[in-house]
Design an enzyme around this catalytic site. Structure first.
Site, PDB file in Angstrom:
ATOM      1  CE  LYS A 447      -5.659   1.350  -2.386  1.00 43.54           C
ATOM      2  NZ  LYS A 447      -4.664   2.154  -3.001  1.00 43.54           N
ATOM      3  CD1 TRP A 452      -7.302  -6.280  -2.435  1.00 40.88           C
ATOM      4  CD2 TRP A 452      -6.115  -4.486  -1.215  1.00 40.88           C
ATOM      5  NE1 TRP A 452      -7.986  -5.271  -1.254  1.00 40.88           N
ATOM      6  CE2 TRP A 452      -7.171  -4.364  -1.253  1.00 40.88           C
ATOM      7  CE3 TRP A 452      -5.291  -3.564  -1.605  1.00 40.88           C
ATOM      8  CZ2 TRP A 452      -7.831  -3.050  -1.031  1.00 40.88           C
ATOM      9  CZ3 TRP A 452      -5.604  -2.202  -1.464  1.00 40.88           C
ATOM     10  CH2 TRP A 452      -7.480  -2.244  -0.969  1.00 40.88           C
TER      11      TRP A 452
END
Ligand code: ADP
Length: 551
Positions: A447, A452
């Protein structure tokens, strides 16, 4: 006669078909009766042993008699601690066919982990390979009052006081056995997940799930196995039942070849050559090593038509290289909870006109087995479109998928939905042709500043670098970005590359924010007992890398 409606089929018309249970015995009896001269081949020390299916059948009956002599009752758990070898295969059949459960323990567990699973399973007897005496003794020493019986298979590496000897037990026993009828829903095998997080979770496979999984995995668009195949499982028989191959091969009447401890590339190549293996299966690492050796020696394995590769993502470069050596590399995905095969990547008619596109699809984990019901859902539990782009959590359910873990209420609550769907923990896309691609495991995503990063994607690109043998990408806490990717790289022998070279090369292929901030060079990447990268260890080792002030 008037037709009556039976409440057993919910008011529908009962069929006229047999209700005989689906069972491992059905596979066994078919193999020895219809394919009596086919072979079980196994290394045993320096020799290679050969048994016809008929001879194997007699040894399995002898073993069933041994189990009776040792007092085994239906439902008892019996552990194996063994390589892929003929005695292990005998246990695979005899134990479930007497109504007991074979618990295949991972031989690479630390002693306390092995002791944990033996205890959790409540194993009554442990059958272990003589070459693993030290490892099993270390686990046994942690539980001196367990009351377990230990049976040693093959020559011992060192003495183990009180252990019985397999062949001595077998010799006096008759080679026939009156097999009991067993409910198809009864447990046959027990396997614990490799537990990359937390304590291992046990999955109890039934006779029914084992039979159905074998049938489905043999289909032409799955492993496509036939009587003409000679099958060599490199995947260990403690890693989800060697992906079902011990049942699948005997069901098909294919010769079955076992390497014992010779899992090194030279051993694999030698076995493939000597035994003219046509089909093999294993995790990517094994095939990377085999590929390197074949390429270095300028050698090919003409009999080897296809290898099934799964357990972790197959780098695209590996598929290309194996294809170059004349081997069809078949990517597959699965999980312990799924017996394990969930998807297999094969060609489809719709893409026959477009080889480039077909190849890109083949890199993916593949299309779903007909015995798997699946859903890909967003964070609200809504199905995402099968457009190859929309990502979601993969849920699965069906005949050969677990509906719960063995004695583990805590894990059951988080892993299973009330309607039986199981959370795989994998984030995936599915495209219009039905090919599923793993984007990452939920816990391995990185993250970074609200975005992502897929560790799998970065690893795949890194492993295509000519100097890189292996690469593992993981997230490390970062004061500004929450997490940033770090790459651990093992270089190929004799190759040199520094951090700038690797990062520079990645820079052409990835966005800047996806490119690892650091590259660390290692001699080997830490692995789980079944050969997967142990990212947890790397995260722990490098956790302070981006500490405040050093970012
Ligand atoms: P564990 O969950 O303890 O690692 P399993 O052996 O059951 O034990 O691992 C299943 C997981 O392995 C899958 O959920 C998936 O994340 C990963 N996996 C298996 N095959 C593949 C593949 N072909 N590509 C990418 N990941 C894979």
């Amino acid at each position: 006669m008037a037709t009556t409606f039976s409440p057993e089929v919910g008011g529908a018309l009962p069929s006229t078909m047999s209700d005989l249970p689906l069972s491992i015995r059905t596979i066994f009896e078919h193999a020895i009766k219809s394919h009596p001269r086919k072979q079980i081949i196994s290394r045993d020390g320096a020799q290679v042993l050969r048994f016809t299916f008929a001879e194997f059948g007699k040894r399995v009956a002898k073993l069933a008699n041994v189990l009776r002599t040792l007092g085994v009752q239906p439902g008892d758990r019996i552990a194996s601690f063994a390589w892929n070898g003929h005695r292990h295969l005998e246990l695979y059949y005899a134990v479930p066919m007497v109504g007991a459960v074979l618990h295949t323990v991972n031989i690479r567990l630390f002693p306390d982990q092995a002791a944990f699973v033996l205890d959790h399973a409540g194993d009554k007897i442990v059958f272990y390979d003589g070459s693993l005496t030290k490892q099993i003794k270390a686990a046994a020493d942690l539980q001196p009052d367990s009351g377990r019986t230990f049976v040693q298979m093959g020559a011992a590496a060192e003495p183990f006081e009180g252990a019985l000897d397999y062949e001595t037990l077998m010799t006096p026993e008759p080679d026939t056995y009156e097999w009991p009828e067993i409910d198809e829903r009864a447990a046959a095998l027990l396997c614990y997940t490799s537990a990359t997080t937390g304590d291992p979770k046990g999955v109890l496979f039934s006779h029914r799930s084992t039979f159905i999984h074998a049938l489905a995995s043999g289909l032409a668009d799955a492993l496509g196995i036939s009587e003409r195949d000679r099958v060599l499982p490199i995947v260990p028989m403690f890693h989800v039942n060697a992906w079902g191959t011990p049942f699948l091969a005997l069901m098909a009447g294919a010769d079955f070849i076992m390497p014992m401890e010779r899992l090194d590339p030279a051993g694999v190549i030698e076995m493939c050559e000597q035994e003219r293996v046509t089909l093999s299966a294993g995790v990517p690492t094994v095939w990377m090593a085999v590929r390197d050796m074949l390429q270095a020696q300028g050698k090919k394995l003409p009999a080897l038509e296809r290898v099934v590769i799964g357990g972790s993502a197959m780098p695209t470069s590996l598929m290309d290289d194996l294809n170059g050596l004349g081997i069809d590399a078949i990517h597959a995905w699965g999980m312990t909870e799924m017996s394990p095969i969930g998807t297999v990547s094969r060609d489809i008619a719709e893409l026959a006109h477009d080889p480039g596109m077909q190849k890109r699809e083949r890199y993916k984990q593949g299309r779903f087995s007909p015995i798997v019901q699946w859903r890909v859902v967003d964070e609200h539990g809504k199905d995402v479109p099968a457009d190859g782009v929309s990502r979601g959590d993969l849920l699965v359910r069906c005949f050969a998928v677990a509906k719960s873990y063995y004695k583990n209420e805590l894990a059951n609550r988080s892993a299973f939905e009330p309607d039986g769907f199981f959370h795989t923990g994998d984030v995936v896309t599915v495209d219009e042709y039905g090919y599923m691609e793993i984007v990452d495991r939920v816990k391995d995503f990185i993250k970074s500043g609200g975005e992502w990063i897929s560790s799998v994607e970065v690893e795949n690109i890194l492993m295509g670098h000519p100097c890189v043998k292996e690469a593992c990408v993981f997230g490390i806490p970062h004061p500004k970005w929450q997490e940033r990717p770090v790459a651990a790289v093992v270089l190929r022998d004799g190759q040199e590359a520094d951090e700038d070279a690797i990062r520079g090369w990645l820079g052409d292929k990835l966005a800047k924010w996806q490119t690892p901030d650091r590259v660390v060079f290692l001699d080997a990447i830490p692995r789980t007992g079944v050969g997967k990268f142990l990212k947890r260890d790397l995260r722990e080792r490098y956790k302070g890398m981006f500490a405040e002030g050093d970012a």
